[in-house]
Write a protein that holds these residues in place. Structure first.
Motif, PDB file in Angstrom:
ATOM      1  N   ARG A  10      93.893  60.313  32.284  1.00  0.00           N
ATOM      2  CA  ARG A  10      93.333  59.408  33.283  1.00  0.00           C
ATOM      3  C   ARG A  10      93.086  57.998  32.778  1.00  0.00           C
ATOM      4  O   ARG A  10      92.609  57.154  33.519  1.00  0.00           O
ATOM      5  CB  ARG A  10      92.000  59.976  33.814  1.00  0.00           C
ATOM      6  CG  ARG A  10      92.185  61.171  34.698  1.00  0.00           C
ATOM      7  CD  ARG A  10      92.913  60.777  35.966  1.00  0.00           C
ATOM      8  NE  ARG A  10      93.541  61.928  36.586  1.00  0.00           N
ATOM      9  CZ  ARG A  10      92.996  62.651  37.542  1.00  0.00           C
ATOM     10  NH1 ARG A  10      91.811  62.360  37.988  1.00  0.00           N
ATOM     11  NH2 ARG A  10      93.646  63.677  38.039  1.00  0.00           N
ATOM     12  N   ALA A  57      95.319  60.344  24.491  1.00  0.00           N
ATOM     13  CA  ALA A  57      95.449  61.719  24.965  1.00  0.00           C
ATOM     14  C   ALA A  57      94.845  61.917  26.353  1.00  0.00           C
ATOM     15  O   ALA A  57      94.997  62.970  26.944  1.00  0.00           O
ATOM     16  CB  ALA A  57      94.792  62.674  23.975  1.00  0.00           C
ATOM     17  N   MET A  71      88.509  62.602  32.135  1.00  0.00           N
ATOM     18  CA  MET A  71      89.678  61.831  31.714  1.00  0.00           C
ATOM     19  C   MET A  71      90.896  62.720  31.544  1.00  0.00           C
ATOM     20  O   MET A  71      91.970  62.248  31.190  1.00  0.00           O
ATOM     21  CB  MET A  71      89.374  61.098  30.403  1.00  0.00           C
ATOM     22  CG  MET A  71      88.238  60.106  30.485  1.00  0.00           C
ATOM     23  SD  MET A  71      88.638  58.665  31.488  1.00  0.00           S
ATOM     24  CE  MET A  71      89.576  57.692  30.311  1.00  0.00           C
ATOM     25  N   LYS A  72      90.732  64.018  31.754  1.00  0.00           N
ATOM     26  CA  LYS A  72      91.847  64.967  31.689  1.00  0.00           C
ATOM     27  C   LYS A  72      92.605  64.896  30.358  1.00  0.00           C
ATOM     28  O   LYS A  72      93.838  64.886  30.339  1.00  0.00           O
ATOM     29  CB  LYS A  72      92.833  64.716  32.841  1.00  0.00           C
ATOM     30  CG  LYS A  72      92.201  64.799  34.205  1.00  0.00           C
ATOM     31  CD  LYS A  72      92.379  66.183  34.796  1.00  0.00           C
ATOM     32  CE  LYS A  72      91.780  66.251  36.191  1.00  0.00           C
ATOM     33  NZ  LYS A  72      90.521  66.973  36.232  1.00  0.00           N
ATOM     34  N   ALA A  73      91.859  64.814  29.263  1.00  0.00           N
ATOM     35  CA  ALA A  73      92.509  64.816  27.954  1.00  0.00           C
ATOM     36  C   ALA A  73      92.780  66.261  27.538  1.00  0.00           C
ATOM     37  O   ALA A  73      92.033  67.160  27.909  1.00  0.00           O
ATOM     38  CB  ALA A  73      91.621  64.138  26.916  1.00  0.00           C
ATOM     39  N   PHE A  80      85.570  63.458  28.357  1.00  0.00           N
ATOM     40  CA  PHE A  80      86.995  63.185  28.171  1.00  0.00           C
ATOM     41  C   PHE A  80      87.851  64.366  28.607  1.00  0.00           C
ATOM     42  O   PHE A  80      88.929  64.186  29.156  1.00  0.00           O
ATOM     43  CB  PHE A  80      87.291  62.801  26.715  1.00  0.00           C
ATOM     44  CG  PHE A  80      87.133  61.333  26.480  1.00  0.00           C
ATOM     45  CD1 PHE A  80      88.164  60.470  26.761  1.00  0.00           C
ATOM     46  CD2 PHE A  80      85.930  60.817  26.025  1.00  0.00           C
ATOM     47  CE1 PHE A  80      88.013  59.106  26.577  1.00  0.00           C
ATOM     48  CE2 PHE A  80      85.770  59.457  25.836  1.00  0.00           C
ATOM     49  CZ  PHE A  80      86.820  58.601  26.115  1.00  0.00           C
TER      50      PHE A  80
END
Lengths: 304, 359
Positions: free
Chosen positions: B332, B329, A86-88, A82
Motif C-alpha cells: 500500500r 515490501a 500497508m499490506k506488507a 504495516f
C-alpha cells in the motif's frame, strides 16, 4: 550424567525456559488469529533495552518495567500496522523490523549513554526472586520450584490463563474464528482487523515481558545480541505446541533443558562455542520430531 | 508501452522509500550528533573522501552481491529459507581449513577452496528444504536456528583444529598460495571482484535464460499450475536451494581468502538481511543486484566514516535498511499513485476504443 541428579540443574531449566515461554505465548496468540509475528525477536530487544534505560535513569523498577513493556508493545503495533494496513508481506516486514531493532538498540544505547554494546554505565534494577510459602519447605520440589524470579511465576501462570482464554472465553473464540477463516468470521460480524490488532497487542506485551526478563530478571544488564534468537526459537516451540499453551509450557521447558545442559557443561570447562550449540540443536531436533508426529497424526485423521 | 509505465511506478516507489529512510536518518543524526553538518557530510560523501574509502565500498560489496544472488535463487521458489547465512559461514570455515591444512600450488589452491565452499554451502542449503519435505517442519524457523547452530559449530571447529595459541581467538595464518591477491594497490580490493562479476552473469543466465530458471519462476508463482504444466516441482525447489546455498558458499569462501589471511569471524557473520534488501531493491533481477549492493555498501562505508568522528554509531545503517525494506515490501506504500495511474490508463484505453468504434 550426574548433573541430572542435581537440583540446581532442574532449577536452571525453569529459569532458562521463562523468556522462551513468554515468547511462545506471544507467537501463539498472534498465530491463532492468523498472523505470523516474526517481530518478537526485535520486540524483546527493544523491551529489554528500554526497560534497563528507564529503570536506570528513574531508579524505579516499576517505571523501568512499564517503559520496557510499552516500547516493546509499540514496536509490535507498528509491525501490525504495516502487515494489516500497508499490506506488507508478514515475513519480510518482520525481518525489516528486527533488523531495525537489532541495530537501532545498539545505536540508541550508544547515543544515550556512550556505552558500546553493553550497558555498563547504567545501574538497572532487577525484578526480585520470591520464595513460595508452603512449597519451599517440600524437599526436592521446593528446591526446584521455589525461589524463582517473579516473572518466571508470571509466565507459567499466564500460560494457564492463556489456555483458558483461548479455549473458554468469547474473545478466544473470536481469535480462533479469525485465524481459521477470516472470511467466515467477517460474515458473522466479527471485526477481523480489530481482533488481529488486539492479538498483536497481547503478542507484543508478552514478548516484551520476555525481553525485560532477559535484562531485568536474572541479570540486570543489557548486552547487544542477548536475545540470541529466542524470538525465533519461540516460533518452533509454538509450532510444537500446536496452539495449546500448556503444551507450549512443555516445549519451552524442553528448550530450558537444552540450555541447562549447556550451562552445566560450560562450567565443566567444555568449549563455550561447542556448548552454546546444544540448545539450538535440541530445539531443531525436538521441532523435527514434533512435526513428524503431527504429520503422522494428520495422515491418520485424513484416512479415517 | 503499458509495461514500461508499470516499471516506472516500481522505480519511483523504491526511490521514495530510500528518500524517506534518509530523511528519517538525517533527522536522527541531527538530533544525536554534536556537529550535525560534519556528521552528515561524512555520512553522505565519506566514501569519496579517500581512495581507500572508495575501494572499501567495492570490496564490501562482494559478500553482499553473493548473498543477494543466493536469496534471489532460494526465495524465488516460494520458500523463505535463511540458510544462506549458515552456508556463508560454514563455507568460510571450510575455506580457512583448506587454506591452512592443504599444501597446493597457487591457482589450484584458490579454485579448490571456492569449489569446496560452494559444495558445503549447497549441502547446507538443502537441510531446511529436506527437513520440510520429509518432516513438515517450517523452513524459515529451521533455517533461522541453523544460523546460530552453525556459527557456534563452525567456530568451534576452527578453535579445535586451527587456533593460534598465542592469539587465543583467531586461527593460524593461511598458506600464501591460498590468497586471492589484491587487485588495486593501496586498497583491500581483491580479485574476488572478478569472481563476483562472473557469478552475477552465471546467475543471470541461470535465472533468466535457462529452462531451470523458467520452471523455478513458474513454481514459485503458482505451484499447482506448475504441477499441471508437467514441471518436476519438488526437483526444481530442492535444486534451487542447493544452487542458492552454493552461491552463498562460494561468496563465503571468496570473502575468507580475499579479505583475510587468518580466520577472524569470531562473531556470527550475517548477510541474509542485506541480501533480502538488495534483492528487493533490485526487484529480484540478478543484473540489478550489483547496483543495489553498491548502494548499500556505499551507505555502510559512509556510516563507518561518520562513526569514526565519535558521536554517531554506524548501526544507524540497520535502521535505514529496516525502513527501506518495510516500505518497499508494503503493497500500500504509494498505492494511491498507482491507482490513479491505472485509472488514467484505463480511461485512455477507453478513449482509444471509442475512437476505433467511431471509425
Amino acid at each position: 550424567m550426574e548433573m541430572f541428579l542435581k537440583l540446581d540443574f532442574w532449577f536452571t531449566v525453569f529459569r532458562c525456559a521463562t523468556p522462551v515461554l513468554f515468547a511462545t505465548m506471544a507467537a501463539m496468540i498472534a498465530d491463532r488469529s492468523g498472523i505470523l509475528n516474526l517481530g518478537m525477536e526485535g520486540a524483546m530487544a527493544i523491551a529489554s533495552l528500554s526497560g534497563v534505560l528507564a529503570s536506570g535513569f528513574s531508579g524505579n523498577l516499576l517505571v523501568g518495567g512499564f517503559v520496557g513493556l510499552f516500547c516493546g508493545t509499540l514496536f509490535t503495533m507498528i509491525l501490525a500496522y504495516f502487515i494489516m494496513n500497508m499490506k506488507a508481506n508478514q515475513v519480510i516486514a518482520g525481518i525489516a523490523m528486527n533488523l531495525a531493532a537489532s541495530g537501532g538498540s545498539i545505536f540508541a544505547l550508544y547515543s544515550i549513554t556512550g556505552d558500546k554494546n553493553t550497558s555498563n554505565s547504567i545501574q538497572s534494577k532487577a525484578f526480585p526472586s520470591v520464595e513460595i510459602p508452603v512449597l519451599k519447605d517440600i524437599p526436592v520440589l521446593g528446591d526446584i520450584l521455589s525461589g524463582h524470579n517473579v516473572l518466571t511465576y508470571l509466565a507459567f501462570i499466564l500460560a494457564i490463563v492463556l489456555f483458558i482464554v483461548l479455549k473458554k472465553t468469547k474473545f478466544g473464540f473470536k481469535v480462533r474464528a479469525v485465524g481459521e477463516s477470516p472470511e467466515a468470521a467477517e460474515s458473522v460480524g466479527i471485526k477481523v482487523h480489530r481482533v488481529r490488532y488486539q492479538t498483536m497487542f497481547l503478542s507484543g506485551l508478552l514478548a516484551s515481558f520476555g525481553g525485560i526478563y532477559m535484562s531485568m530478571g536474572y541479570i540486570n544488564r543489557w548486552t547487544a545480541g542477548m536475545i540470541a534468537g529466542r524470538g525465533y526459537i519461540a516460533l518452533a516451540t509454538n509450532a510444537m505446541a500446536a496452539g495449546n499453551s500448556l503444551l507450549g509450557m512443555f516445549a519451552s521447558l524442553l528448550y530450558g533443558f537444552g540450555s541447562s545442559i549447556a550451562i552445566y557443561l560450560q562450567n565443566m570447562n567444555m568449549d563455550p562455542y561447542m556448548v552454546t550449540m546444544i540448545p539450538y540443536l535440541a530445539i531443531i531436533v525436538f521441532y523435527v520430531l514434533f512435526s513428524l508426529y503431527y504429520r503422522h497424526k494428520n495422515k491418520q485423521h485424513e484416512s479415517l | 508501452m503499458k509495461k514500461k509505465k508499470k516499471d516506472w511506478y516500481g522505480v519511483i516507489r523504491v526511490l521514495a522509500a530510500v528518500a524517506l529512510a534518509f530523511i528519517i536518518a538525517t533527522i536522527i543524526i541531527a538530533i544525536v550528533a554534536e556537529d550535525p553538518a560534519t556528521a552528515l557530510h561524512k555520512f553522505f560523501l565519506g566514501p569519496f573522501s579517500t581512495k581507500r574509502n572508495f575501494f572499501n565500498v567495492i570490496e564490501s560489496m562482494i559478500p553482499l552481491v553473493f548473498a543477494a544472488l543466493a536469496i534471489n535463487i532460494m526465495h524465488k521458489s516460494g520458500l523463505f529459507s535463511m540458510a544462506a547465512d549458515s552456508a556463508f559461514y560454514m563455507a568460510g570455515v571450510t575455506a580457512a581449513s583448506i587454506a591452512i591444512g592443504c599444501k597446493l600450488p597457487a591457482g589450484v589452491h584458490q579454485v579448490v577452496i571456492i569449489l569446496a565452499g560452494a559444495l558445503v554451502g549447497g549441502l547446507i542449503g538443502l537441510i531446511p528444504v529436506l527437513i520440510k519435505k520429509f518432516c513438515g517442519a517450517n523452513e524459515l524457523v529451521v533455517s533461522l536456528m541453523m544460523g546460530y547452530l552453525f556459527f557456534n559449530f563452525g567456530y568451534w571447529l576452527i578453535r579445535e583444529f586451527f587456533i593460534d595459541i598465542a592469539n587465543g581467538s583467531y586461527s593460524v595464518k593461511f598458506e600464501k598460495t591460498a590468497s586471492l591477491g589484491k587487485m588495486i594497490q593501496g586498497t583491500n580490493t581483491h580479485y574476488g571482484v572478478l569472481i563476483m562479476i562472473v557469478a552475477v552473469i552465471l546467475v543471470w543466465i541461470l535465472m533468466d535464460k535457462s529452462k531451470f530458471g523458467r520452471e523455478l519462476k513458474i513454481t514459485g508463482a503458482n505451484r499447482r499450475f506448475a504441477k499441471y504444466a508437467g514441471i518436476n516441482v519438488g526437483g526444481v525447489i530442492v535444486g534451487s536451494q542447493f544452487v542458492g546455498g552454493a552461491v552463498a558458499g562460494a561468496g563465503g569462501a571468496v570473502e575468507m581468502i580475499g579479505m583475510y589471511s587468518k580466520f577472524e569471524w569470531i562473531i556470527s557473520v550475517s548477510y541474509v538481511w542485506d541480501g533480502i534488501l538488495i534483492n528487493l531493491l533490485a526487484s529480484t533481477k540478478p543484473l540489478f543486484i550489483p547496483l543495489a549492493a553498491f548502494f548499500i555498501s556505499y551507505i555502510r562505508v559512509g556510516a563507518t566514516v561518520m562513526s569514526r568522528g565519535g558521536d554517531v554509531d554506524a548501526e544507524i545503517v540497520s535502521v535505514i535498511q529496516g525502513i527501506i525494506i518495510l516500505l518497499v515490501a508494503s503493497e500500500r506504500f504509494l498505492y494511491t499513485m498507482k491507482k490513479r495511474q491505472e485509472e488514467k490508463e484505463a480511461l485512455e484505453n477507453q478513449l482509444i476504443e471509442d475512437k476505433k468504434a467511431e471509425e
